[in-house]
Design a protein around this motif. Sequence first.
Motif, PDB file in Angstrom:
ATOM      1  N   PRO A 145       1.033  -1.193   0.127  1.00  0.00           N
ATOM      2  CA  PRO A 145      -0.026   0.287  -0.166  1.00  0.00           C
ATOM      3  C   PRO A 145       0.747   1.474   0.162  1.00  0.00           C
ATOM      4  CG  PRO A 145      -0.219  -1.028   1.755  1.00  0.00           C
ATOM      5  CD  PRO A 145       0.253  -2.020   0.975  1.00  0.00           C
ATOM      6  N   ALA A 146       1.838   1.275   0.588  1.00  0.00           N
ATOM      7  CA  ALA A 146       2.973   2.396   0.584  1.00  0.00           C
ATOM      8  C   ALA A 146       3.276   3.004  -0.904  1.00  0.00           C
ATOM      9  CB  ALA A 146       3.953   2.224   1.995  1.00  0.00           C
ATOM     10  N   GLY A 147       4.122   1.853  -1.078  1.00  0.00           N
ATOM     11  CA  GLY A 147       4.235   1.710  -2.843  1.00  0.00           C
ATOM     12  C   GLY A 147       3.602   2.202  -3.301  1.00  0.00           C
ATOM     13  N   GLY A 148       2.029   1.485  -3.312  1.00  0.00           N
ATOM     14  CA  GLY A 148       1.294   2.169  -4.143  1.00  0.00           C
ATOM     15  C   GLY A 148       1.022   3.951  -4.349  1.00  0.00           C
ATOM     16  N   ALA A 149       1.098   3.652  -3.014  1.00  0.00           N
ATOM     17  CA  ALA A 149       0.486   5.702  -2.401  1.00  0.00           C
ATOM     18  C   ALA A 149       1.746   6.273  -3.233  1.00  0.00           C
ATOM     19  CB  ALA A 149      -0.037   5.750  -1.025  1.00  0.00           C
ATOM     20  N   VAL A 150       2.963   6.465  -2.988  1.00  0.00           N
ATOM     21  CA  VAL A 150       4.169   6.811  -3.795  1.00  0.00           C
ATOM     22  C   VAL A 150       3.460   7.152  -4.958  1.00  0.00           C
ATOM     23  CG1 VAL A 150       6.819   6.310  -3.764  1.00  0.00           C
ATOM     24  CG2 VAL A 150       5.549   6.432  -1.845  1.00  0.00           C
ATOM     25  N   LEU A 151       4.069   6.089  -6.007  1.00  0.00           N
ATOM     26  CA  LEU A 151       3.371   5.928  -6.982  1.00  0.00           C
ATOM     27  C   LEU A 151       2.232   6.509  -7.359  1.00  0.00           C
ATOM     28  CD1 LEU A 151       3.739   1.875  -8.438  1.00  0.00           C
ATOM     29  CD2 LEU A 151       5.582   4.634  -8.726  1.00  0.00           C
ATOM     30  N   LEU A 152       0.633   6.877  -6.493  1.00  0.00           N
ATOM     31  CA  LEU A 152       0.286   8.221  -7.006  1.00  0.00           C
ATOM     32  C   LEU A 152       0.568   8.946  -6.721  1.00  0.00           C
ATOM     33  CD1 LEU A 152      -3.053   6.005  -6.516  1.00  0.00           C
ATOM     34  CD2 LEU A 152      -2.233   6.254  -8.722  1.00  0.00           C
ATOM     35  N   VAL A 153       1.396   9.121  -5.824  1.00  0.00           N
ATOM     36  CA  VAL A 153       1.590  10.816  -5.775  1.00  0.00           C
ATOM     37  C   VAL A 153       2.600  11.142  -6.799  1.00  0.00           C
ATOM     38  CG1 VAL A 153       3.003  12.311  -3.830  1.00  0.00           C
ATOM     39  CG2 VAL A 153       0.412  10.477  -3.045  1.00  0.00           C
ATOM     40  N   ALA A 154       3.838  10.179  -7.100  1.00  0.00           N
ATOM     41  CA  ALA A 154       4.477  10.841  -8.388  1.00  0.00           C
ATOM     42  C   ALA A 154       3.764  10.906  -9.550  1.00  0.00           C
ATOM     43  CB  ALA A 154       5.785   9.608  -7.594  1.00  0.00           C
ATOM     44  N   ALA A 155       2.909  10.624  -9.492  1.00  0.00           N
ATOM     45  CA  ALA A 155       1.560  10.607 -10.753  1.00  0.00           C
ATOM     46  C   ALA A 155       1.599  11.652 -10.851  1.00  0.00           C
ATOM     47  CB  ALA A 155       0.527   9.961 -10.795  1.00  0.00           C
TER      48      ALA A 155
END
Length: 315
Positions: free
Chosen positions: A125-135
Amino acid sequence: MAAILFGVGGLVLLLVGAELLVRSGSRLATRLGLSPVVIGLTVVSVGTSLPELAIGIDAARSGSPGIATGNIVGTNLANLLLVLGLGALLRPVPFDRRTLRVDLPAVVAAALLLFVLSRDGTIGPAGGAVLLVAALGYVVLVLRTAPREEVTAEADAGAGRGGTVVQLLVLAGSMGLVVLGAEWLVDGAVQGAQLLGVDDAVIGLTVVALGTSAPELVTMLVAVARRESGIAVGNLVGSSVLNIALVLGATVLAAPGATIAVPPDVVDSDLVLLVVATLGTALAMRTGARLSRAEGAVMVAAYVAYLVWLVLTRT
């Protein structure tokens, strides 16, 4: 026979949709006073990344994480080496200063981020959130650094007659054709591959990746042929960033437990190759601010060599 019909029908829809996408994107950019690169980096890129998103979420929920992660890695390898390389073979592809200073670093950063997040074999979940914030950060950066172009009297008059609304409708319709075409093409290809007993990750890296790269490939070739290189490059770079940040981030959070597994072979070899290919492509782009036909030939040859290696070692 069904697989062949799906594949051919999907390819036809892709060709028609890509042509309409380039035309409407270029006209819409003119009417709104935006650079064609911006349209390519945002609206068109999101549209051509929709097949990856649909496939990734479906694969993650159905217990096929190899297809979800393999599709993203394989698609970006195809985008950067095959699609961009073929575009340069057709006609040398120039890059503006903004692309070199903003978008290329973003592509490299996205590949490195995925490499770091995947090292333990899972993205949570943390990695998924980081990716979305980066997008989100990338889209904001694109809009803040985007050059604006003066709206001509002709374009303004066209907008007053409802021309902008018409182009938005054409753009939306063409995206629908591209997405549907990609889905048909991939469905037909996956059915054929599964009959041969090929591993999920390999299917994602090859058949699915090539199928979902088809919108970018067709859009690139059509745009270069029409001398609309701004949209072509913007679409390709934007799609490569959003495939990792937006598509994979959303896929992770939509998966059961908000976690997806990354197969060991993908972590140890394909992701490493993606980082190397991204750095190499960025270096080639910065040389003379364009890709020559010779560089395009090297990139296409490298991708073909990768496919041969993949087939010989993983099937």
